[in-house]
Write a protein that holds these residues in place. Structure first.
Motif, mmCIF file in Angstrom:
data_model
loop_
_atom_site.group_PDB
_atom_site.id
_atom_site.type_symbol
_atom_site.label_atom_id
_atom_site.label_comp_id
_atom_site.label_asym_id
_atom_site.label_seq_id
_atom_site.Cartn_x
_atom_site.Cartn_y
_atom_site.Cartn_z
ATOM 1 N N SER A 8 0.990 -1.081 0.079
ATOM 2 C CA SER A 8 0.053 0.054 0.062
ATOM 3 C C SER A 8 0.895 1.388 -0.044
ATOM 4 N N LYS A 9 2.195 1.009 0.242
ATOM 5 C CA LYS A 9 3.056 1.964 0.377
ATOM 6 C C LYS A 9 3.552 2.636 -0.918
ATOM 7 N N PRO A 10 3.312 3.955 -1.399
ATOM 8 C CA PRO A 10 3.874 4.337 -2.978
ATOM 9 C C PRO A 10 5.226 4.153 -3.249
ATOM 10 N N ILE A 11 5.783 3.775 -4.323
ATOM 11 C CA ILE A 11 6.982 3.522 -4.504
ATOM 12 C C ILE A 11 7.802 4.782 -4.166
ATOM 13 N N TYR A 12 7.616 5.951 -4.499
ATOM 14 C CA TYR A 12 8.110 7.048 -4.389
ATOM 15 C C TYR A 12 8.433 7.418 -3.037
ATOM 16 N N VAL A 13 7.403 6.998 -1.773
ATOM 17 C CA VAL A 13 7.609 7.042 -0.416
ATOM 18 C C VAL A 13 8.518 6.251 -0.295
ATOM 19 N N GLN A 14 8.582 4.902 -0.823
ATOM 20 C CA GLN A 14 9.903 3.822 -0.420
ATOM 21 C C GLN A 14 11.090 4.291 -0.917
ATOM 22 N N ILE A 15 10.984 5.016 -1.991
ATOM 23 C CA ILE A 15 12.420 5.767 -2.524
ATOM 24 C C ILE A 15 12.837 6.555 -1.352
ATOM 25 N N ALA A 16 12.034 7.464 -1.152
ATOM 26 C CA ALA A 16 12.446 8.757 -0.068
ATOM 27 C C ALA A 16 12.708 8.090 1.333
ATOM 28 N N SER A 36 20.703 10.791 -8.508
ATOM 29 C CA SER A 36 19.877 11.636 -9.566
ATOM 30 C C SER A 36 18.598 10.647 -9.807
ATOM 31 N N GLN A 37 17.612 11.458 -10.048
ATOM 32 C CA GLN A 37 16.338 10.639 -10.405
ATOM 33 C C GLN A 37 16.740 9.579 -11.247
ATOM 34 N N TYR A 38 17.583 9.936 -12.378
ATOM 35 C CA TYR A 38 18.171 8.706 -13.427
ATOM 36 C C TYR A 38 18.704 7.585 -12.723
ATOM 37 N N GLN A 39 19.577 7.906 -12.034
ATOM 38 C CA GLN A 39 20.599 7.013 -11.351
ATOM 39 C C GLN A 39 19.471 6.036 -10.445
ATOM 40 N N LEU A 40 18.380 6.608 -9.720
ATOM 41 C CA LEU A 40 17.671 5.908 -9.003
ATOM 42 C C LEU A 40 16.602 4.962 -9.929
ATOM 43 N N ALA A 41 16.326 5.628 -10.979
ATOM 44 C CA ALA A 41 15.341 4.934 -11.629
ATOM 45 C C ALA A 41 16.127 3.571 -12.333
ATOM 46 N N PRO A 48 11.568 7.578 -13.968
ATOM 47 C CA PRO A 48 12.551 8.626 -13.492
ATOM 48 C C PRO A 48 11.539 9.667 -12.842
ATOM 49 N N ALA A 49 10.232 9.647 -13.209
ATOM 50 C CA ALA A 49 9.315 10.773 -12.659
ATOM 51 C C ALA A 49 8.938 10.363 -11.228
ATOM 52 N N THR A 50 9.044 8.887 -11.000
ATOM 53 C CA THR A 50 8.559 8.378 -9.640
ATOM 54 C C THR A 50 9.786 8.505 -8.716
ATOM 55 N N ALA A 51 10.926 8.367 -9.304
ATOM 56 C CA ALA A 51 12.310 8.703 -8.588
ATOM 57 C C ALA A 51 12.247 10.158 -8.203
ATOM 58 N N ALA A 52 12.011 10.892 -8.932
ATOM 59 C CA ALA A 52 11.819 12.553 -8.883
ATOM 60 C C ALA A 52 11.060 13.012 -7.791
ATOM 61 N N LYS A 53 9.882 12.249 -7.636
ATOM 62 C CA LYS A 53 8.712 12.523 -6.644
ATOM 63 C C LYS A 53 9.387 12.186 -5.313
ATOM 64 N N GLY A 54 10.245 11.061 -5.004
ATOM 65 C CA GLY A 54 10.572 10.639 -3.803
ATOM 66 C C GLY A 54 11.887 11.725 -3.433
ATOM 67 N N LEU A 55 12.499 12.196 -4.354
ATOM 68 C CA LEU A 55 13.825 13.306 -4.078
ATOM 69 C C LEU A 55 12.893 14.412 -3.685
ATOM 70 N N ASN A 56 11.822 14.650 -4.209
ATOM 71 C CA ASN A 56 11.046 15.945 -4.194
ATOM 72 C C ASN A 56 10.555 16.102 -2.773
ATOM 73 N N ILE A 57 10.135 14.805 -2.134
ATOM 74 C CA ILE A 57 9.465 14.886 -0.795
ATOM 75 C C ILE A 57 10.498 15.260 0.267
#
Length: 129
Positions: A8-16, A36-41, A48-57
């Protein structure tokens, strides 16, 4: 780390949270550049947009800061901010759930505290082996 794509936990939250854990463990220190978002992706095989969302949190929480054209970096005091957030939000929430469940099971305060002490002692004993 393996991402839980079925949970239930979004992927971007898990990245953060993973990045927070990396900061907490000392893998990243103040003013270190993070992935970077691309390295995380690439690392986690995600968009990469999901990774960026985690970084932005983490940027929104001032745990990371942006240097235009250079990427994201660990903010001064990030480790302390994460500790404070986890104590005040995560740990408090777990305690509230624990107390509520103890009441449902008619477990008194003394018995609950003894269970916590026993678990703490068990963890200490396992760490020494």
């Amino acid at each position: 780390m393996i991402l839980n794509t079925d949970g239930s936990k979004p992927i971007y939250v898990q990245i953060a949270e993973w990045l927070e854990n990396e900061i907490m463990s000392g893998s990243f220190k103040n003013d270190d550049k993070v992935y970077s978002q691309y390295q995380l992706a690439e690392m986690f095989n995600i968009n990469p947009a999901t990774a960026a969302k985690g970084l932005n949190i983490l940027a929104d929480e001032q745990i990371l800061y942006k240097k235009r054209g250079l990427g994201m970096f660990v903010a001064e005091g990030a480790k302390e901010s994460i500790l404070s957030k986890r104590k005040n939000e995560t740990l408090k929430g777990l305690i509230q759930e624990l107390v509520l469940e103890a009441k449902r099971l008619s477990v008194g305060e003394d018995e609950l505290m003894e269970m916590i002490r026993a678990e703490d002692e068990g963890g200490k004993n396992n760490e020494s082996h």
